[in-house]
Enzyme design. Sequence first.
Site, PDB file in Angstrom:
ATOM      1  CG  ASP A 184      21.870 -34.399  35.282  1.00 32.73           C
ATOM      2  OD1 ASP A 184      22.327 -34.982  34.931  1.00 32.73           O
ATOM      3  OD2 ASP A 184      22.133 -33.181  35.714  1.00 32.73           O
ATOM      4  CG  ASP A 234      27.485 -30.764  39.800  1.00 31.00           C
ATOM      5  OD1 ASP A 234      27.565 -31.378  38.812  1.00 31.00           O
ATOM      6  OD2 ASP A 234      26.252 -30.263  40.406  1.00 31.00           O
TER       7      ASP A 234
HETATM    8  C1  GAL Z   1      24.105 -32.190  38.528  1.00 33.11           C
HETATM    9  C2  GAL Z   1      24.211 -31.357  37.149  1.00 33.11           C
HETATM   10  C3  GAL Z   1      24.762 -30.112  37.544  1.00 33.11           C
HETATM   11  C4  GAL Z   1      23.689 -29.704  37.573  1.00 33.11           C
HETATM   12  C5  GAL Z   1      22.235 -30.342  38.611  1.00 33.11           C
HETATM   13  C6  GAL Z   1      20.814 -30.165  38.902  1.00 33.11           C
HETATM   14  O1  GAL Z   1      23.636 -33.563  37.960  1.00 33.11           O
HETATM   15  O2  GAL Z   1      25.705 -31.708  37.294  1.00 33.11           O
HETATM   16  O3  GAL Z   1      25.369 -29.452  36.937  1.00 33.11           O
HETATM   17  O4  GAL Z   1      22.492 -29.709  36.684  1.00 33.11           O
HETATM   18  O5  GAL Z   1      22.226 -31.809  38.297  1.00 33.11           O
HETATM   19  O6  GAL Z   1      20.244 -30.550  38.912  1.00 33.11           O
END
Ligand code: GAL
Length: 412
Positions: free
Chosen positions: A163, A235
């Site tokens: 990420d 998301d």
């Molecule tokens: C977001 C990501 C999600 C998940 C989340 C965890 O940025 O898009 O899929 O991984 O962080 O904190």
Amino acid sequence: MLRVKSLVPLLAACLSVALFAASATAAAAPPARHSYNGLALTPPMGFNNWAHYECKLDEQLFVNTADALVSTGLAKLGYRYVNIDDCWMEKQRDAAGNLVADPKLFPHGMKWLGDYIHSKGLKFGIYEDVGYLTCQKAPGMYGHIEHDVRTFASWGVDYLKLDYCYSPDDRYPGKNFPQVAHIVYGEVSAALLKSGRDIVFSCSPPAYVFGKPKEFAEVMSWIGSVCNLWRTDDDIFDAWKSVVANYEGNVGLANYAFSGGWNDADMLEVGNPGMSLTEQQSQFSLWAMMASPLLISTDVAKLSPAALKILSNQDVIAIDQDPLGQQAEIVTKIGVVDVLSRPLANGDHAVALFNKGDRAEKISLNVMAIGLPAGRYRLKNLWSKQISETRRMLGANLPAHGVVMYRVSVIR
Ligand code: GAL
């Protein structure tokens, strides 16, 4: 929503901006490429806990999921990756600088869990962030890249979702967001190649510039040479409007996808309570048309027979996994119905009719509208399994929010 500060304003970006981003960037698409590490030649399939469980995770969840993937038969159909998302770690590294799994959640540790998953014939995936912190504020990999990759390799990791919260832009004065992302993701990519393990690399930068056409295009110009798949949208959450938004954001990006480099529209919501079965079936169909990864995010052991049937549709899985790796494009729109088509490795085409509207639609179109020459065609409806023949017209009765999918073969 757990994005970095820089992303927050983008969440407000309306669909039309997303569509503009997609079409503007698709025009400048780079030539087809190949998997940078020889992996993920078809889109990864498996499980990731985030969409359904977020931080409510522990070792037992992944043990149960691995068991259930096998007992439901899903593993045999290709759902191989058992991926752990954010919240698995302690908030501090240990004295030696190692990442540490939260011992309350993972009492046996990550190596043990990786071994368990492997003992079921499955693959083990983990989450990190290449900024200072993960989105949930666990330690990020920045400044520890090679060390952490060695740790993951020692645990038997086969898939890294990386990420980009708390990105280290301040360390690179004069460089913009896409350039910094290229540097740090490039370093991880190189470290993974040297890790001694085959590790599929899932990246996030495009999602962080979603709705900003110039930066999006810049990120997309290098992402395929560094990563195996990349998140393109916000998301996903368990609601029809989220599925449609991610579809809209991803569907114009076909020129960027290739075998070993996939646009990732985010996890499947099949099996969760927020959508009708028609809508769940539509998400599955659209993700397969878009050659998106198929990552289940629900309680696999408690899948209803109907949801399991959706996830187990081998004809639809075969479209997602087609070795040609050509993501579908919208070939025409008829009112609220998008018509998507993708060529397949054996010369067939997959065609999907997607009714975005809230009322049933009856659609009929000439095969030439999907780019096929006049001829005799065999149509297999990939959901009803009905087989028919046509010389000219193809059509369907589409329920509201429904998708009908055909495999179209020339009859010689
Ligand atoms: C977001 C990501 C999600 C998940 C989340 C965890 O940025 O898009 O899929 O991984 O962080 O904190």
